[in-house]
Scaffold this active site. Sequence first.
Site, short mmCIF file in Angstrom:
data_model
loop_
_atom_site.label_atom_id
_atom_site.label_comp_id
_atom_site.label_asym_id
_atom_site.label_seq_id
_atom_site.Cartn_x
_atom_site.Cartn_y
_atom_site.Cartn_z
N SER A 141 0.88 -1.17 0.00
CA SER A 141 0.00 0.00 0.00
C SER A 141 0.92 1.21 0.00
CB SER A 141 -0.84 0.00 1.28
OG SER A 141 -1.44 1.27 1.48
N TYR A 154 -1.93 -1.46 10.42
CA TYR A 154 -1.89 -1.52 8.95
C TYR A 154 -0.59 -0.94 8.42
CZ TYR A 154 -3.89 -1.14 4.19
OH TYR A 154 -4.15 -1.24 2.84
P1 NAD Z 1 -11.36 -6.31 0.13
O1 NAD Z 1 -11.90 -6.19 1.50
O2 NAD Z 1 -12.22 -5.97 -1.05
O3 NAD Z 1 -10.81 -7.79 -0.11
C1 NAD Z 1 -10.04 -8.45 0.86
C2 NAD Z 1 -9.93 -9.91 0.50
O4 NAD Z 1 -9.16 -10.56 1.50
C3 NAD Z 1 -11.29 -10.62 0.45
O5 NAD Z 1 -11.27 -11.61 -0.57
C4 NAD Z 1 -11.35 -11.31 1.83
O6 NAD Z 1 -12.21 -12.44 1.86
C5 NAD Z 1 -9.89 -11.69 1.99
N1 NAD Z 1 -9.52 -11.97 3.38
C6 NAD Z 1 -9.64 -11.16 4.46
N2 NAD Z 1 -9.23 -11.81 5.55
C7 NAD Z 1 -8.82 -13.05 5.16
C8 NAD Z 1 -8.29 -14.18 5.83
N3 NAD Z 1 -8.09 -14.18 7.16
N4 NAD Z 1 -8.00 -15.28 5.10
C9 NAD Z 1 -8.22 -15.30 3.76
N5 NAD Z 1 -8.72 -14.26 3.08
C10 NAD Z 1 -9.01 -13.15 3.77
O7 NAD Z 1 -10.03 -5.43 0.14
P2 NAD Z 1 -9.14 -4.77 -1.02
O8 NAD Z 1 -9.33 -3.32 -0.92
O9 NAD Z 1 -9.33 -5.48 -2.31
O10 NAD Z 1 -7.69 -5.08 -0.44
C11 NAD Z 1 -6.82 -6.05 -0.97
C12 NAD Z 1 -5.41 -5.73 -0.56
O11 NAD Z 1 -5.04 -4.46 -1.11
C13 NAD Z 1 -5.20 -5.59 0.95
O12 NAD Z 1 -3.95 -6.14 1.32
C14 NAD Z 1 -5.20 -4.11 1.17
O13 NAD Z 1 -4.49 -3.74 2.30
C15 NAD Z 1 -4.52 -3.63 -0.09
N6 NAD Z 1 -4.78 -2.23 -0.43
C16 NAD Z 1 -6.03 -1.77 -0.65
C17 NAD Z 1 -6.23 -0.44 -0.96
C18 NAD Z 1 -7.58 0.14 -1.24
O14 NAD Z 1 -7.67 1.37 -1.37
N7 NAD Z 1 -8.62 -0.66 -1.38
C19 NAD Z 1 -5.13 0.43 -1.04
C20 NAD Z 1 -3.86 -0.08 -0.80
C21 NAD Z 1 -3.69 -1.41 -0.50
#
Ligand code: NAD
Length: 259
Positions: A141, A154
């Site tokens: 991130s 985080y």
């Molecule tokens: P999201 O909530 O849409 O998806 C998260 C996914 O992780 C889901 O499929 C969920 O079922 C899975 N998950 C959560 N806990 C779990 C566990 N214990 N075991 C197995 N699966 C698990 O989130 P997102 O926004 O798509 O985030 C995905 C990644 O991208 C994360 O690492 C997040 O930190 C990172 N990220 C997101 C953003 C953003 O703005 N959305 C920005 C930077 C980084």
Amino acid sequence: MLKGKTALVTGSTSGIGLGIARALAAQGANIVVNGFGDAAAIAAIEKGLQALGTATMYHGADISRPSQIEDMVRAAESRFGRVDVLVNNAGIQHVAPIEDFPTERWDAVIAINLSSAFHTVRMALPKMKQANWGRIINIASVHGLVASVQKVAYVAAKHGIIGLTKVVALESATTGVTCNAICPGWVLTPMVQKQINARAARDNLDNDSARRALLGDKQPSLDFVTTEQIGAMAVFLCSPAADQIRGVAYNMDGGWYAQ
Ligand code: NAD
């Protein structure tokens, strides 16, 4: 480009992980889907990936549990031979000042956003090295590069996974295995929608105004990064053009980190 290869994408039942799974499947990779969700929704995701002409399997490992991660990697290997592309994507968020941050949430964020990658990599790397080809892509991130208030676990986990990325890249440097991180800014996924909802409730805003306020705080482009754009970056990192990109933390953040 990835015909005959297998990609395991943690947290690919939603958001960024699903976008990456689709982009890799479109390049011909078999996909190991992981993450939570109801059976019908997961079956629909697999069907959508298969429609791109690839094979899929689902493993519901809770990646806060090392034994379940081990089971997932072994199941992927027994179905497809080995994991060629490992995308450590699953993650959770918790927002609170450190004095009020529940210790149980700290442990969960560190386990899911950081320790899980230690376990997937240590399990998948030997076969990648044996094949002298592999791609490890860690979804960090912009919070792996800079901090924000109220996100202690985080930010610590995301800074940590960039460190892990560099070590794995160095330990694989003379092989065909590369390890890099992608550092997105705001992407409109369920994880971020929750923060938009909290902002709307706190400041008495409608959804659109809360979205604009969230972007306006941090992301100079005032636009979200898309899951398709992140998928395309993952595909690039799998290409021969990226053979010598190693240990990099590549931000895609609408200018957030440039400030
Ligand atoms: P999201 O909530 O849409 O998806 C998260 C996914 O992780 C889901 O499929 C969920 O079922 C899975 N998950 C959560 N806990 C779990 C566990 N214990 N075991 C197995 N699966 C698990 O989130 P997102 O926004 O798509 O985030 C995905 C990644 O991208 C994360 O690492 C997040 O930190 C990172 N990220 C997101 C953003 C953003 O703005 N959305 C920005 C930077 C980084």
